[in-house]
Scaffold this motif. Structure first.
Motif, PDB file in Angstrom:
ATOM      1  N   THR A   1     101.130  20.465  36.543  1.00 43.16           N
ATOM      2  CA  THR A   1     100.822  19.386  35.769  1.00 43.16           C
ATOM      3  C   THR A   1     100.529  20.056  34.302  1.00 43.16           C
ATOM      4  OG1 THR A   1      98.368  19.383  35.968  1.00 43.16           O
ATOM      5  CG2 THR A   1      99.944  18.287  37.545  1.00 43.16           C
ATOM      6  N   ARG A   2     100.688  19.174  33.407  1.00 51.13           N
ATOM      7  CA  ARG A   2     100.294  19.582  31.908  1.00 51.13           C
ATOM      8  C   ARG A   2      98.864  20.080  31.893  1.00 51.13           C
ATOM      9  NH1 ARG A   2     102.950  16.216  27.042  1.00 51.13           N
ATOM     10  NH2 ARG A   2     105.302  16.330  27.737  1.00 51.13           N
ATOM     11  N   ALA A   3      98.007  19.362  32.703  1.00 49.42           N
ATOM     12  CA  ALA A   3      96.578  19.725  32.512  1.00 49.42           C
ATOM     13  C   ALA A   3      96.218  21.058  33.114  1.00 49.42           C
ATOM     14  CB  ALA A   3      95.938  18.500  33.409  1.00 49.42           C
ATOM     15  N   GLN A   4      97.018  21.171  34.379  1.00 51.13           N
ATOM     16  CA  GLN A   4      96.956  22.855  34.597  1.00 51.13           C
ATOM     17  C   GLN A   4      97.377  23.893  33.805  1.00 51.13           C
ATOM     18  OE1 GLN A   4      99.193  22.098  38.368  1.00 51.13           O
ATOM     19  NE2 GLN A   4      97.418  22.267  39.626  1.00 51.13           N
ATOM     20  N   LEU A   5      98.525  23.619  33.204  1.00 49.29           N
ATOM     21  CA  LEU A   5      99.074  24.365  31.987  1.00 49.29           C
ATOM     22  C   LEU A   5      98.224  24.735  30.999  1.00 49.29           C
ATOM     23  CD1 LEU A   5     102.873  23.284  31.985  1.00 49.29           C
ATOM     24  CD2 LEU A   5     101.778  25.374  32.903  1.00 49.29           C
ATOM     25  N   THR A   6      97.459  23.547  30.672  1.00 56.42           N
ATOM     26  CA  THR A   6      96.507  23.414  29.417  1.00 56.42           C
ATOM     27  C   THR A   6      95.164  24.450  29.851  1.00 56.42           C
ATOM     28  OG1 THR A   6      96.939  21.413  28.809  1.00 56.42           O
ATOM     29  CG2 THR A   6      94.887  22.220  28.176  1.00 56.42           C
ATOM     30  N   ARG A   7      94.600  24.321  31.130  1.00 54.42           N
ATOM     31  CA  ARG A   7      93.860  25.212  31.779  1.00 54.42           C
ATOM     32  C   ARG A   7      94.097  26.759  31.791  1.00 54.42           C
ATOM     33  NH1 ARG A   7      92.776  20.945  35.329  1.00 54.42           N
ATOM     34  NH2 ARG A   7      93.800  21.846  36.895  1.00 54.42           N
ATOM     35  N   LEU A   8      95.070  26.874  32.374  1.00 53.31           N
ATOM     36  CA  LEU A   8      95.487  28.314  32.668  1.00 53.31           C
ATOM     37  C   LEU A   8      95.950  29.073  31.373  1.00 53.31           C
ATOM     38  CD1 LEU A   8      98.062  27.658  35.696  1.00 53.31           C
ATOM     39  CD2 LEU A   8      95.815  28.906  35.951  1.00 53.31           C
ATOM     40  N   SER A   9      96.429  28.400  30.496  1.00 56.27           N
ATOM     41  CA  SER A   9      97.006  29.013  29.210  1.00 56.27           C
ATOM     42  C   SER A   9      95.755  29.292  27.866  1.00 56.27           C
ATOM     43  CB  SER A   9      98.042  28.460  28.469  1.00 56.27           C
ATOM     44  OG  SER A   9      97.566  26.813  28.012  1.00 56.27           O
ATOM     45  N   GLY A  10      94.915  28.370  28.319  1.00 50.19           N
ATOM     46  CA  GLY A  10      93.735  28.345  27.226  1.00 50.19           C
ATOM     47  C   GLY A  10      94.173  27.550  25.816  1.00 50.19           C
ATOM     48  N   LEU A  11      95.323  27.017  25.985  1.00 45.33           N
ATOM     49  CA  LEU A  11      95.845  26.235  24.624  1.00 45.33           C
ATOM     50  C   LEU A  11      95.425  24.940  24.608  1.00 45.33           C
ATOM     51  CD1 LEU A  11      99.585  27.644  24.453  1.00 45.33           C
ATOM     52  CD2 LEU A  11      97.534  28.334  23.143  1.00 45.33           C
ATOM     53  N   ASN A  12      95.499  23.994  23.555  1.00 44.28           N
ATOM     54  CA  ASN A  12      94.957  22.555  23.758  1.00 44.28           C
ATOM     55  C   ASN A  12      95.951  21.975  24.211  1.00 44.28           C
ATOM     56  OD1 ASN A  12      96.991  21.989  21.600  1.00 44.28           O
ATOM     57  ND2 ASN A  12      95.157  22.736  19.987  1.00 44.28           N
ATOM     58  N   ARG A  13      95.666  20.647  24.475  1.00 43.04           N
ATOM     59  CA  ARG A  13      96.849  19.637  25.189  1.00 43.04           C
ATOM     60  C   ARG A  13      98.127  19.309  24.376  1.00 43.04           C
ATOM     61  NH1 ARG A  13      93.455  14.528  26.967  1.00 43.04           N
ATOM     62  NH2 ARG A  13      92.578  14.862  24.946  1.00 43.04           N
ATOM     63  N   SER A  14      97.696  19.300  22.938  1.00 45.55           N
ATOM     64  CA  SER A  14      98.695  18.896  22.006  1.00 45.55           C
ATOM     65  C   SER A  14      99.611  19.904  22.119  1.00 45.55           C
ATOM     66  CB  SER A  14      98.153  18.588  20.622  1.00 45.55           C
ATOM     67  OG  SER A  14      97.726  19.562  19.928  1.00 45.55           O
ATOM     68  N   THR A  15      99.314  21.249  21.952  1.00 42.67           N
ATOM     69  CA  THR A  15     100.089  22.382  21.927  1.00 42.67           C
ATOM     70  C   THR A  15     101.010  22.448  23.187  1.00 42.67           C
ATOM     71  OG1 THR A  15      98.583  23.676  20.546  1.00 42.67           O
ATOM     72  CG2 THR A  15     100.174  24.888  21.848  1.00 42.67           C
ATOM     73  N   ILE A  16     100.482  22.372  24.341  1.00 42.08           N
ATOM     74  CA  ILE A  16     101.123  22.303  25.680  1.00 42.08           C
ATOM     75  C   ILE A  16     102.112  21.144  25.679  1.00 42.08           C
ATOM     76  CG2 ILE A  16     100.790  21.818  28.075  1.00 42.08           C
ATOM     77  CD1 ILE A  16     100.153  24.683  27.463  1.00 42.08           C
ATOM     78  N   GLY A  17     101.747  19.969  25.147  1.00 40.78           N
ATOM     79  CA  GLY A  17     102.766  19.210  24.900  1.00 40.78           C
ATOM     80  C   GLY A  17     103.908  19.140  24.304  1.00 40.78           C
ATOM     81  N   ALA A  18     103.834  19.936  23.222  1.00 43.87           N
ATOM     82  CA  ALA A  18     104.745  20.183  22.151  1.00 43.87           C
ATOM     83  C   ALA A  18     105.646  21.321  23.010  1.00 43.87           C
ATOM     84  CB  ALA A  18     104.438  20.691  20.833  1.00 43.87           C
ATOM     85  N   LEU A  19     105.207  22.365  23.706  1.00 44.02           N
ATOM     86  CA  LEU A  19     105.744  23.382  24.453  1.00 44.02           C
ATOM     87  C   LEU A  19     106.665  22.859  25.403  1.00 44.02           C
ATOM     88  CD1 LEU A  19     103.204  26.150  24.262  1.00 44.02           C
ATOM     89  CD2 LEU A  19     105.314  26.367  23.043  1.00 44.02           C
ATOM     90  N   VAL A  20     106.074  21.914  26.202  1.00 45.74           N
ATOM     91  CA  VAL A  20     106.739  21.409  27.305  1.00 45.74           C
ATOM     92  C   VAL A  20     107.819  20.616  26.789  1.00 45.74           C
ATOM     93  CG1 VAL A  20     106.627  19.531  29.145  1.00 45.74           C
ATOM     94  CG2 VAL A  20     104.875  21.554  29.024  1.00 45.74           C
ATOM     95  N   THR A  21     107.750  19.754  25.717  1.00 51.44           N
ATOM     96  CA  THR A  21     108.628  18.994  25.078  1.00 51.44           C
ATOM     97  C   THR A  21     109.935  19.981  24.645  1.00 51.44           C
ATOM     98  OG1 THR A  21     107.254  17.341  24.591  1.00 51.44           O
ATOM     99  CG2 THR A  21     109.444  17.447  23.235  1.00 51.44           C
ATOM    100  N   GLU A  22     109.663  21.076  24.093  1.00 52.75           N
ATOM    101  CA  GLU A  22     110.756  21.945  23.475  1.00 52.75           C
ATOM    102  C   GLU A  22     111.472  22.468  24.731  1.00 52.75           C
ATOM    103  OE1 GLU A  22     111.089  25.759  20.872  1.00 52.75           O
ATOM    104  OE2 GLU A  22     109.199  24.987  21.187  1.00 52.75           O
ATOM    105  N   LEU A  23     110.714  22.959  25.745  1.00 57.72           N
ATOM    106  CA  LEU A  23     111.510  23.477  26.858  1.00 57.72           C
ATOM    107  C   LEU A  23     112.256  22.453  27.485  1.00 57.72           C
ATOM    108  CD1 LEU A  23     108.583  25.581  28.523  1.00 57.72           C
ATOM    109  CD2 LEU A  23     110.620  26.298  27.413  1.00 57.72           C
ATOM    110  N   VAL A  24     111.838  21.098  27.708  1.00 55.91           N
ATOM    111  CA  VAL A  24     112.655  20.089  28.304  1.00 55.91           C
ATOM    112  C   VAL A  24     113.931  20.006  27.493  1.00 55.91           C
ATOM    113  CG1 VAL A  24     112.871  17.509  28.724  1.00 55.91           C
ATOM    114  CG2 VAL A  24     110.732  19.010  29.604  1.00 55.91           C
ATOM    115  N   GLU A  25     113.520  19.964  25.991  1.00 59.48           N
ATOM    116  CA  GLU A  25     114.973  19.775  25.179  1.00 59.48           C
ATOM    117  C   GLU A  25     115.880  20.808  25.334  1.00 59.48           C
ATOM    118  OE1 GLU A  25     113.163  19.257  21.306  1.00 59.48           O
ATOM    119  OE2 GLU A  25     112.805  17.096  21.768  1.00 59.48           O
ATOM    120  N   LEU A  26     115.506  21.976  25.484  1.00 59.05           N
ATOM    121  CA  LEU A  26     116.239  23.179  25.699  1.00 59.05           C
ATOM    122  C   LEU A  26     116.828  23.225  27.058  1.00 59.05           C
ATOM    123  CD1 LEU A  26     113.866  26.002  24.132  1.00 59.05           C
ATOM    124  CD2 LEU A  26     116.247  25.290  23.181  1.00 59.05           C
ATOM    125  N   GLY A  27     116.493  22.285  27.961  1.00 63.35           N
ATOM    126  CA  GLY A  27     117.017  22.211  29.351  1.00 63.35           C
ATOM    127  C   GLY A  27     116.487  23.471  30.311  1.00 63.35           C
TER     128      GLY A  27
END
Length: 369
Positions: free
Chosen positions: A9-35
């Motif tokens: 989940t995005r929440a798990q990625l946030t905890r594991l990475s130590g990044l904040n929620r908005s950064t994880i949200g932006a990274l996930v969005t970019e990876l989705v757009e890249l396919g």
């Protein structure tokens, strides 16, 4: 994290990475757009509030893989996340040349072209070779059992098939695969031994880093001497581990020629024939001597056996463990785990795919395919 750790989940990625929620949200969005990733809704947890979406690596982003051996050529299709979509084992009547290998691979992939075009995005091709390989340029310096020497394999295969090609030693790739997806996950110090028709190869992780050596040829563990009165090996020495613990000698007592790993398992583990049991026990006892030496040299946390060595282990794990204990220092050997590779027959296919995915994982946005 998604490729090696599975959907999260995005929440798990946030905890594991130590990044904040908005950064994880932006990274996930970019990876989705890249396919390279996609999201799904989680199961209803019954908790108050909007649940965190589940993020998956895109399994349709794939690597083609090839593993030539003396008795067969295996072609695979592996998606991100280590998902095995397809594996074809093409048995050969004789040891395949480079040209014959390319012809077989070309024929198999030509039969998959329409499926690859419609359902997958191919990053490249990884080739796992039982021999000494310069991983930088894909030159096979020497694969003695295949009778290949100074073969510019990456360049030749790329010209024939049109995909970017990476080549590496099969046992080294298997070590990586098992450490990421199998019995070696989370272990920073391990030794892996792979047994195939071509002999025995090895790999060692030391402090989480693959041991490579000055020329990149470290951990040729199959050429450790275990019998000073033994037979001559392809390498020119006598009594090497791979001449004493040997698939051909095992198949001889079984009365078989070439056989797949899954079929070998059933035959070796289930056999009560006296001559088969005697050969299995002999090979286990010799293998124990080698493992004891390697434990003294590398002081690993875990020792993993793949290929036909896994079948030997499965036939009598307690015999092997007891024999290893007898030939090691108690303080060093008692704490070492001896396990069979979890990836089994998928091991080299997954390892060769990891070779291909390396660049994509390093630079997802900058990789074109």
């Amino acid at each position: 994290m998604l490729h090696h750790g599975g959907a999260q989940t995005r929440a798990q990625l946030t905890r594991l990475s130590g990044l904040n929620r908005s950064t994880i949200g932006a990274l996930v969005t970019e990876l989705v757009e890249l396919g390279l990733a996609y999201e799904t809704e989680p199961a209803d947890s019954g908790l108050v509030g909007r649940p965190s979406p589940v993020v998956h690596a895109a399994e349709n982003v794939v690597a083609l893989t090839v593993n030539p051996d003396v008795d067969a050529i295996t072609i695979g299709l592996v998606g991100l996340g280590g998902v095995l979509h397809k594996r074809v084992r093409y048995e050969t009547a004789s040891v395949p040349s480079v040209r014959e290998t390319i012809n077989v691979v070309s024929a198999v992939i030509d039969g998959m072209r329409s499926e690859l075009a419609s359902s997958y995005r191919v990053v490249g091709m990884g080739v796992a070779v039982p021999g000494l390989v310069n991983q930088v340029d894909g030159l096979v310096l020497l694969a003695p059992h295949l009778d290949w020497s100074n073969e510019p394999l990456a360049e030749t295969v790329e010209a024939a098939l049109g995909y970017p090609v990476s080549v590496a030693n099969d046992a080294a790739l298997a070590t990586v695969a098992e450490s990421l997806f199998g019995a070696g996950r989370g272990v920073s110090d391990l030794v892996y031994l792979n047994g195939s028709a071509s002999g025995i190869g090895g790999g060692a992780l030391v402090g989480g880093t693959m041991l490579r050596g000055a020329q990149g040829f470290a951990a040729e563990l199959g050429h450790t001497m275990v019998n000073s009165s033994g037979i001559r090996c392809h390498c020119g020495k006598y009594g090497c581990l791979e001449t004493e613990v040997n698939l051909g000698r095992l198949l001889d007592v079984l009365g078989l020629g070439a056989v797949g790993l899954d079929e070998l398992d059933a035959l070796v583990v289930g056999s009560q024939a006296p001559d088969v049991r005697a050969e299995v026990n002999r090979q286990l006892d010799v293998l124990a001597v080698a493992i004891g030496n390697f434990i003294s040299i590398f002081n690993p946390e875990s020792f993993i056996l793949g290929g036909f060595l896994g079948s030997l282990y499965e036939a009598d794990p307690e015999r092997l463990r007891a024999a290893v204990k007898r030939v090691t220092f108690n303080v060093v050997g008692n704490s070492v785990r001896i396990d069979r590779a979890e990836l089994r027959s998928r091991l080299l296919t997954i390892g060769a795919a990891e070779l291909v995915f390396g660049g994509l994982l390093t630079d997802p946005a900058g990789t074109s395919f």
